[in-house]
Design a protein around this motif. Sequence first.
Motif, PDB file in Angstrom:
ATOM      1  N   UNK A   1     -25.991 -65.604 -73.984  1.00  0.00           N
ATOM      2  CA  UNK A   1     -24.908 -65.739 -74.950  1.00  0.00           C
ATOM      3  C   UNK A   1     -23.569 -65.255 -74.398  1.00  0.00           C
ATOM      4  N   UNK A   2     -22.506 -65.748 -75.017  1.00  0.00           N
ATOM      5  CA  UNK A   2     -21.148 -65.330 -74.671  1.00  0.00           C
ATOM      6  C   UNK A   2     -20.895 -63.925 -75.213  1.00  0.00           C
TER       7      UNK A   2
ATOM      8  N   UNK B   1     -23.897 -69.643 -72.762  1.00  0.00           N
ATOM      9  CA  UNK B   1     -23.174 -69.804 -71.507  1.00  0.00           C
ATOM     10  C   UNK B   1     -24.131 -69.520 -70.357  1.00  0.00           C
ATOM     11  N   UNK B   2     -23.936 -70.185 -69.245  1.00  0.00           N
ATOM     12  CA  UNK B   2     -24.781 -69.920 -68.086  1.00  0.00           C
ATOM     13  C   UNK B   2     -24.580 -68.477 -67.620  1.00  0.00           C
ATOM     14  N   UNK B   3     -25.664 -67.736 -67.377  1.00  0.00           N
ATOM     15  CA  UNK B   3     -25.532 -66.357 -66.899  1.00  0.00           C
ATOM     16  C   UNK B   3     -24.728 -66.255 -65.604  1.00  0.00           C
ATOM     17  N   UNK B   4     -24.723 -67.308 -64.820  1.00  0.00           N
ATOM     18  CA  UNK B   4     -24.000 -67.300 -63.549  1.00  0.00           C
ATOM     19  C   UNK B   4     -22.494 -67.250 -63.736  1.00  0.00           C
TER      20      UNK B   4
ATOM     21  N   UNK C   1     -20.900 -65.280 -65.864  1.00  0.00           N
ATOM     22  CA  UNK C   1     -20.445 -63.979 -66.326  1.00  0.00           C
ATOM     23  C   UNK C   1     -20.700 -62.903 -65.280  1.00  0.00           C
ATOM     24  N   UNK C   2     -19.751 -61.998 -65.140  1.00  0.00           N
ATOM     25  CA  UNK C   2     -19.924 -60.874 -64.214  1.00  0.00           C
ATOM     26  C   UNK C   2     -21.055 -59.972 -64.690  1.00  0.00           C
TER      27      UNK C   2
ATOM     28  N   UNK D   1     -27.904 -57.445 -60.457  1.00  0.00           N
ATOM     29  CA  UNK D   1     -26.561 -57.303 -61.018  1.00  0.00           C
ATOM     30  C   UNK D   1     -26.660 -56.641 -62.381  1.00  0.00           C
ATOM     31  N   UNK D   2     -25.551 -56.088 -62.832  1.00  0.00           N
ATOM     32  CA  UNK D   2     -25.524 -55.466 -64.136  1.00  0.00           C
ATOM     33  C   UNK D   2     -25.668 -56.535 -65.218  1.00  0.00           C
TER      34      UNK D   2
END
Length: 290
Positions: A172-173, A196-199, A201-202, A235-236
């Motif tokens: 999710x966003x 949203x694609x997890x890729x 987002x930081x 990643x976090x």
Amino acid sequence: MKRYHSIGELFKDYREYNNLSQIDFAASIKVDLRTIQRWEKDLTLVKSEKEEDIVLATLMPYQLIHNLNAAVPIPTFYSFKTRKYSLSEQNSKLPNLSWYKDQLDLTTPNIRTIDYDLDIKHIDNYIDSQHKDDSYVNDELIREAVKLLPELNFVFTGRTGYYAGHCIVLPIKEATYIKLRNREIDNKNLRATDLISPKQLERPIYYRYEISGDCNETIFYVMAEFFRYFKNLNKKYLLCGYTERDDNYHLNLELGLKNVWEDKALQETLGLEYPPRFIEGDFDHFLFDD
């Protein structure tokens, strides 16, 4: 869990739990009323070719039906509330965390990504049978989640090839997460545009919507697949979700998740042991600390 000794005993309780008459049950699996009456009196067994129809119509586990539908039935524990079966009372509760962690790397060929057209009927039936309110998401959201995050949207088919459990996680966003956290929206308000694609987002945000299994063995493999994804993420991230389940209240806290809010009014309305709640956190402590 209740221990069942015959298929007739199981069918009677299934009808009572789902508020079905014998006629309703007969219509749902396409047999006549007299057949249901004979089954429930344990005068006849279900023909083997009819077992599949019953599994698909009721979503009771195939192994449960197969165990009890025999000349010499295998007594089997089952809970309509959790939709889990077990061969012994000792194996009826969720296992502790060490059970998952010690064998986290074991895999199974029985897990595959959700095939929307093939699997959505089973998923919908399961979700409808488990949720006591209307807080479930629409099917198009699940279809989009499979596209964006196939690794965490999967089904477990069991040894016999029948549906036995699933995992649904929505990427999710951040704005959607904030609205869910602040109780501005709930599951039924979510749309494909909230994903949203997890890729992209930081710090990706994963909304754990539904994890199920028909027995502890199934749940082990489903949860192992789920945990491995986060162990290898590097990643976090933030994991969050809304749940009404009583049986994982303490388990979630042990995993390192915290309760952001609890709905005690809904708990009373639904007659739950623990309140429905919004949880969040990550699994770093569980996965990486000795």
